[in-house]
Design a protein around this motif. Structure first.
Motif, PDB file in Angstrom:
ATOM      1  N   ALA A   1       6.595   7.490  19.398  1.00 49.93           N
ATOM      2  CA  ALA A   1       7.152   6.830  18.220  1.00 49.93           C
ATOM      3  C   ALA A   1       8.604   7.189  17.949  1.00 49.93           C
ATOM      4  O   ALA A   1       9.225   6.593  17.067  1.00 49.93           O
ATOM      5  CB  ALA A   1       6.314   7.182  16.982  1.00 49.93           C
ATOM      6  N   THR A   2       9.162   8.148  18.687  1.00 50.00           N
ATOM      7  CA  THR A   2      10.537   8.563  18.428  1.00 50.00           C
ATOM      8  C   THR A   2      11.249   8.910  19.730  1.00 50.00           C
ATOM      9  O   THR A   2      10.650   9.457  20.660  1.00 50.00           O
ATOM     10  CB  THR A   2      10.583   9.778  17.475  1.00 50.00           C
ATOM     11  OG1 THR A   2      11.954  10.202  17.314  1.00 50.00           O
ATOM     12  CG2 THR A   2       9.769  10.944  18.015  1.00 50.00           C
ATOM     13  N   ALA A   3      12.546   8.614  19.765  1.00 46.75           N
ATOM     14  CA  ALA A   3      13.354   8.963  20.932  1.00 46.75           C
ATOM     15  C   ALA A   3      13.912  10.367  20.843  1.00 46.75           C
ATOM     16  O   ALA A   3      14.548  10.841  21.785  1.00 46.75           O
ATOM     17  CB  ALA A   3      14.515   7.976  21.055  1.00 46.75           C
ATOM     18  N   LEU A   4      13.670  11.068  19.737  1.00 47.44           N
ATOM     19  CA  LEU A   4      14.355  12.329  19.482  1.00 47.44           C
ATOM     20  C   LEU A   4      13.655  13.543  20.078  1.00 47.44           C
ATOM     21  O   LEU A   4      14.157  14.655  19.945  1.00 47.44           O
ATOM     22  CB  LEU A   4      14.537  12.528  17.971  1.00 47.44           C
ATOM     23  CG  LEU A   4      15.854  13.196  17.551  1.00 47.44           C
ATOM     24  CD1 LEU A   4      17.034  12.396  18.011  1.00 47.44           C
ATOM     25  CD2 LEU A   4      15.901  13.422  16.049  1.00 47.44           C
ATOM     26  N   VAL A   5      12.506  13.352  20.733  1.00 45.37           N
ATOM     27  CA  VAL A   5      11.796  14.491  21.306  1.00 45.37           C
ATOM     28  C   VAL A   5      11.732  14.383  22.816  1.00 45.37           C
ATOM     29  O   VAL A   5      11.766  13.285  23.391  1.00 45.37           O
ATOM     30  CB  VAL A   5      10.370  14.626  20.723  1.00 45.37           C
ATOM     31  CG1 VAL A   5      10.418  14.834  19.216  1.00 45.37           C
ATOM     32  CG2 VAL A   5       9.512  13.421  21.076  1.00 45.37           C
TER      33      VAL A   5
END
Length: 258
Positions: A82-86
């Motif tokens: 759900a996120t590109a930040l991890v």
């Protein structure tokens, strides 16, 4: 319950410290207000984990009474789709976008960006709340910003106010105390990036040792001693560069060559 401007309370305080520009500015503000600071950072599988080295150095620089690093690496695995930040996410950090759109006001954002991490601030504030109650601290400081940021729902004043109400219902000190026993301090929430930088410069913040980049690299192989090199292309880098320019302050950020 939450108060973005009242910086006059002293005593112990918990400061959420990521190692980014905003959170380090908040650390400096809390110290200038006379608090005994207890800094709290999180390892949640973020791509920009270099920020944690900055957080450790800044906590020491500003004389934090303690600096705790909480391991929430399982969160990264849970939210990777759900996120590109991890790390491990198949999603890419957006780069080279129009900088005029990168800082759209969160209150009017029509689409939550792919760099939003589900429930991140809710979790961080919950850990801070537990530590604050244990320490006898009334104040929790967090560097959320709803004006010149990426449209994250958990950076809005409505979220902060709701969390503060919950905190005063869910804790022993909130139930047994008088008035609002827990206050969420958000001194940056309505400041542009240039205003945040100007305030930090007044307080002696070393912005060269902060990370805003969503996809940084290290300047040396030893990650324990590494300083950040920013990509210069993600939304956060563009907002940071714009903030220094508008503040009339030389940008100390070191960018990846080329």
């Amino acid at each position: 319950m939450s108060d973005a401007r009242d910086e006059g309370a002293t005593g112990p305080a918990v400061v959420l410290l990521s190692g980014g520009l905003d959170s380090v500015t908040v650390l400096a503000i809390a110290r200038a207000a006379g608090h005994d600071v207890y800094a709290l950072s999180f390892r949640y599988g973020q791509r920009h984990a270099l920020e944690l080295q900055c957080a450790a150095r800044q906590a020491e620089r500003f004389g934090a009474r303690a600096h705790e690093l909480v391991d929430l690496s399982h969160l990264g695995r849970l939210v990777a789709s759900a996120t590109a930040l991890v790390e491990g996410s198949a999603l890419s950090v957006p780069k080279d976008r129009d900088p005029s759109g990168a800082g759209a006001a969160a209150e009017h954002a029509s689409e939550i960006p792919v760099t939003y991490v589900p429930a991140r601030n809710t979790l961080f504030l919950s850990y801070a709340l537990a530590w604050a109650e244990t320490l006898g601290a009334r104040d929790i400081w967090i560097g959320v910003n709803a004006l010149d940021y990426s449209g994250y729902p958990d950076c809005r004043p409505a979220f902060i106010d709701a969390f503060a109400r919950m905190a005063n219902l869910a804790t022993r000190v909130g139930v047994e105390g008088e008035g609002d026993a827990v206050r969420i301090r958000t001194p940056l929430i309505d400041l542009p990036k240039s205003g945040i930088i100007a305030r930090g410069v007044e307080l002696g913040v070393n912005y060269a040792d902060t990370v805003s980049c969503y996809d940084p690299s290290a300047d040396e192989p030893d990650q324990r001693r590494a300083w950040p090199l920013a990509c210069g292309r993600c939304d956060s880098c563009q907002l940071r560069r714009k903030g220094f320019a508008e503040a009339g302050v030389e940008d100390p950020t070191r960018y990846v060559a080329g």
